[in-house]
Design a protein around this motif. Sequence first.
Motif, PDB file in Angstrom:
ATOM      1  N   ASP A 123       0.824  -1.211   0.000  1.00  0.00           N
ATOM      2  CA  ASP A 123       0.000   0.000   0.000  1.00  0.00           C
ATOM      3  C   ASP A 123       0.855   1.258   0.000  1.00  0.00           C
ATOM      4  O   ASP A 123       0.545   2.233  -0.703  1.00  0.00           O
ATOM      5  CB  ASP A 123      -0.931   0.019   1.219  1.00  0.00           C
ATOM      6  CG  ASP A 123      -2.059  -1.000   1.122  1.00  0.00           C
ATOM      7  OD1 ASP A 123      -2.321  -1.511   0.001  1.00  0.00           O
ATOM      8  OD2 ASP A 123      -2.669  -1.292   2.162  1.00  0.00           O
ATOM      9  N   LEU A 124       1.936   1.258   0.779  1.00  0.00           N
ATOM     10  CA  LEU A 124       2.812   2.425   0.814  1.00  0.00           C
ATOM     11  C   LEU A 124       3.531   2.636  -0.510  1.00  0.00           C
ATOM     12  O   LEU A 124       3.694   3.767  -0.965  1.00  0.00           O
ATOM     13  CB  LEU A 124       3.818   2.297   1.958  1.00  0.00           C
ATOM     14  CG  LEU A 124       3.227   2.459   3.358  1.00  0.00           C
ATOM     15  CD1 LEU A 124       4.218   1.999   4.417  1.00  0.00           C
ATOM     16  CD2 LEU A 124       2.801   3.899   3.592  1.00  0.00           C
ATOM     17  N   GLN A 125       3.938   1.544  -1.146  1.00  0.00           N
ATOM     18  CA  GLN A 125       4.591   1.655  -2.452  1.00  0.00           C
ATOM     19  C   GLN A 125       3.622   2.238  -3.481  1.00  0.00           C
ATOM     20  O   GLN A 125       3.993   3.112  -4.265  1.00  0.00           O
ATOM     21  CB  GLN A 125       5.107   0.298  -2.912  1.00  0.00           C
ATOM     22  CG  GLN A 125       5.863   0.381  -4.223  1.00  0.00           C
ATOM     23  CD  GLN A 125       6.530  -0.932  -4.586  1.00  0.00           C
ATOM     24  OE1 GLN A 125       6.063  -1.999  -4.221  1.00  0.00           O
ATOM     25  NE2 GLN A 125       7.623  -0.847  -5.302  1.00  0.00           N
ATOM     26  N   GLN A 126       2.392   1.792  -3.456  1.00  0.00           N
ATOM     27  CA  GLN A 126       1.383   2.308  -4.375  1.00  0.00           C
ATOM     28  C   GLN A 126       1.129   3.798  -4.115  1.00  0.00           C
ATOM     29  O   GLN A 126       1.059   4.600  -5.047  1.00  0.00           O
ATOM     30  CB  GLN A 126       0.089   1.517  -4.245  1.00  0.00           C
ATOM     31  CG  GLN A 126      -0.978   1.937  -5.223  1.00  0.00           C
ATOM     32  CD  GLN A 126      -2.231   1.075  -5.097  1.00  0.00           C
ATOM     33  OE1 GLN A 126      -2.313   0.160  -4.303  1.00  0.00           O
ATOM     34  NE2 GLN A 126      -3.222   1.397  -5.907  1.00  0.00           N
ATOM     35  N   ALA A 127       1.007   4.184  -2.847  1.00  0.00           N
ATOM     36  CA  ALA A 127       0.766   5.589  -2.504  1.00  0.00           C
ATOM     37  C   ALA A 127       1.959   6.463  -2.904  1.00  0.00           C
ATOM     38  O   ALA A 127       1.773   7.546  -3.482  1.00  0.00           O
ATOM     39  CB  ALA A 127       0.474   5.719  -1.014  1.00  0.00           C
ATOM     40  N   SER A 128       3.162   6.003  -2.610  1.00  0.00           N
ATOM     41  CA  SER A 128       4.365   6.769  -2.956  1.00  0.00           C
ATOM     42  C   SER A 128       4.502   6.933  -4.464  1.00  0.00           C
ATOM     43  O   SER A 128       4.834   8.015  -4.960  1.00  0.00           O
ATOM     44  CB  SER A 128       5.615   6.084  -2.408  1.00  0.00           C
ATOM     45  OG  SER A 128       5.576   5.980  -1.013  1.00  0.00           O
ATOM     46  N   THR A 129       4.240   5.872  -5.190  1.00  0.00           N
ATOM     47  CA  THR A 129       4.300   5.940  -6.652  1.00  0.00           C
ATOM     48  C   THR A 129       3.292   6.960  -7.173  1.00  0.00           C
ATOM     49  O   THR A 129       3.595   7.749  -8.076  1.00  0.00           O
ATOM     50  CB  THR A 129       4.052   4.547  -7.267  1.00  0.00           C
ATOM     51  OG1 THR A 129       5.075   3.652  -6.809  1.00  0.00           O
ATOM     52  CG2 THR A 129       4.063   4.600  -8.785  1.00  0.00           C
ATOM     53  N   GLY A 130       2.105   6.979  -6.578  1.00  0.00           N
ATOM     54  CA  GLY A 130       1.092   7.954  -6.981  1.00  0.00           C
ATOM     55  C   GLY A 130       1.516   9.383  -6.703  1.00  0.00           C
ATOM     56  O   GLY A 130       1.268  10.288  -7.519  1.00  0.00           O
ATOM     57  N   ILE A 131       2.170   9.610  -5.572  1.00  0.00           N
ATOM     58  CA  ILE A 131       2.645  10.960  -5.240  1.00  0.00           C
ATOM     59  C   ILE A 131       3.729  11.403  -6.220  1.00  0.00           C
ATOM     60  O   ILE A 131       3.696  12.521  -6.734  1.00  0.00           O
ATOM     61  CB  ILE A 131       3.146  11.003  -3.784  1.00  0.00           C
ATOM     62  CG1 ILE A 131       1.956  10.878  -2.823  1.00  0.00           C
ATOM     63  CG2 ILE A 131       3.938  12.286  -3.508  1.00  0.00           C
ATOM     64  CD1 ILE A 131       2.349  10.624  -1.384  1.00  0.00           C
ATOM     65  N   PHE A 132       4.679  10.540  -6.504  1.00  0.00           N
ATOM     66  CA  PHE A 132       5.745  10.888  -7.453  1.00  0.00           C
ATOM     67  C   PHE A 132       5.158  11.104  -8.852  1.00  0.00           C
ATOM     68  O   PHE A 132       5.523  12.044  -9.556  1.00  0.00           O
ATOM     69  CB  PHE A 132       6.809   9.793  -7.504  1.00  0.00           C
ATOM     70  CG  PHE A 132       7.722   9.753  -6.296  1.00  0.00           C
ATOM     71  CD1 PHE A 132       7.489  10.509  -5.159  1.00  0.00           C
ATOM     72  CD2 PHE A 132       8.830   8.935  -6.303  1.00  0.00           C
ATOM     73  CE1 PHE A 132       8.331  10.466  -4.056  1.00  0.00           C
ATOM     74  CE2 PHE A 132       9.691   8.879  -5.213  1.00  0.00           C
ATOM     75  CZ  PHE A 132       9.442   9.639  -4.092  1.00  0.00           C
ATOM     76  N   THR A 133       4.245  10.236  -9.254  1.00  0.00           N
ATOM     77  CA  THR A 133       3.613  10.373 -10.575  1.00  0.00           C
ATOM     78  C   THR A 133       2.865  11.697 -10.674  1.00  0.00           C
ATOM     79  O   THR A 133       2.976  12.407 -11.676  1.00  0.00           O
ATOM     80  CB  THR A 133       2.664   9.188 -10.840  1.00  0.00           C
ATOM     81  OG1 THR A 133       3.424   7.971 -10.808  1.00  0.00           O
ATOM     82  CG2 THR A 133       1.962   9.321 -12.177  1.00  0.00           C
ATOM     83  N   GLY A 134       2.105  12.035  -9.639  1.00  0.00           N
ATOM     84  CA  GLY A 134       1.369  13.299  -9.641  1.00  0.00           C
ATOM     85  C   GLY A 134       2.289  14.501  -9.766  1.00  0.00           C
ATOM     86  O   GLY A 134       1.978  15.472 -10.466  1.00  0.00           O
ATOM     87  N   GLY A 135       3.426  14.456  -9.089  1.00  0.00           N
ATOM     88  CA  GLY A 135       4.388  15.547  -9.189  1.00  0.00           C
ATOM     89  C   GLY A 135       4.990  15.667 -10.567  1.00  0.00           C
ATOM     90  O   GLY A 135       5.110  16.772 -11.124  1.00  0.00           O
ATOM     91  N   ILE A 136       5.360  14.548 -11.149  1.00  0.00           N
ATOM     92  CA  ILE A 136       5.949  14.576 -12.491  1.00  0.00           C
ATOM     93  C   ILE A 136       4.911  15.026 -13.515  1.00  0.00           C
ATOM     94  O   ILE A 136       5.204  15.831 -14.408  1.00  0.00           O
ATOM     95  CB  ILE A 136       6.580  13.216 -12.838  1.00  0.00           C
ATOM     96  CG1 ILE A 136       7.833  13.010 -11.969  1.00  0.00           C
ATOM     97  CG2 ILE A 136       6.910  13.124 -14.327  1.00  0.00           C
ATOM     98  CD1 ILE A 136       8.472  11.649 -12.100  1.00  0.00           C
ATOM     99  N   GLU A 137       3.691  14.536 -13.392  1.00  0.00           N
ATOM    100  CA  GLU A 137       2.634  14.986 -14.305  1.00  0.00           C
ATOM    101  C   GLU A 137       2.407  16.492 -14.186  1.00  0.00           C
ATOM    102  O   GLU A 137       2.176  17.173 -15.189  1.00  0.00           O
ATOM    103  CB  GLU A 137       1.340  14.223 -14.037  1.00  0.00           C
ATOM    104  CG  GLU A 137       1.389  12.784 -14.506  1.00  0.00           C
ATOM    105  CD  GLU A 137       0.178  11.968 -14.090  1.00  0.00           C
ATOM    106  OE1 GLU A 137      -0.584  12.396 -13.188  1.00  0.00           O
ATOM    107  OE2 GLU A 137       0.002  10.870 -14.669  1.00  0.00           O
ATOM    108  N   ALA A 138       2.489  17.019 -12.966  1.00  0.00           N
ATOM    109  CA  ALA A 138       2.317  18.467 -12.768  1.00  0.00           C
ATOM    110  C   ALA A 138       3.453  19.247 -13.437  1.00  0.00           C
ATOM    111  O   ALA A 138       3.211  20.308 -14.032  1.00  0.00           O
ATOM    112  CB  ALA A 138       2.244  18.784 -11.281  1.00  0.00           C
TER     113      ALA A 138
END
Length: 146
Positions: A123-138
């Motif tokens: 779950d933490l890996q999925q959440a962290s990946t989502g945070i990094f992805t959101g930042g890169i997409e931004a």
Amino acid sequence: MVQIHVSGLIDAPVAPVWKLVRDFGALGAWHPDVVTCRLEDGCDGTTIGARRTMTMRNVDGEIEEVLVALSDEARQVVYTLSPGPLPVWDYRAVLELLPITMEDRTVVSWRATYNAPPDLQSDLQQASTGIFTGGIEALISHFSGT
């Protein structure tokens, strides 16, 4: 140990992208998951040892991160996570930019390693990946003008 790596391609030269991401205290200016972000103790966003305290969407409590390395030559921001509301330890992250000089574009790479309880790692890996992805997409959106 949990390992995360997310990368993306920004349609802009590396210099303006680096100008934005090198400021450790400016994460809230471009990352959509960061609600508040402030530097502690009067440090600026390029001082090694600077601490940023953040609140983030979907995270209870404040998160504190510490800038441990900043390299204009390598275009790297390296930071650790202080003990806090997240059940992780030995957290180390690197946000790095690489120029694609023939096309005047930038590769952004964001990676982290940390330890977490075995039952929470997925779950933490999925959440962290989502945070990094959101930042890169931004960042991609910011520099594409959309």
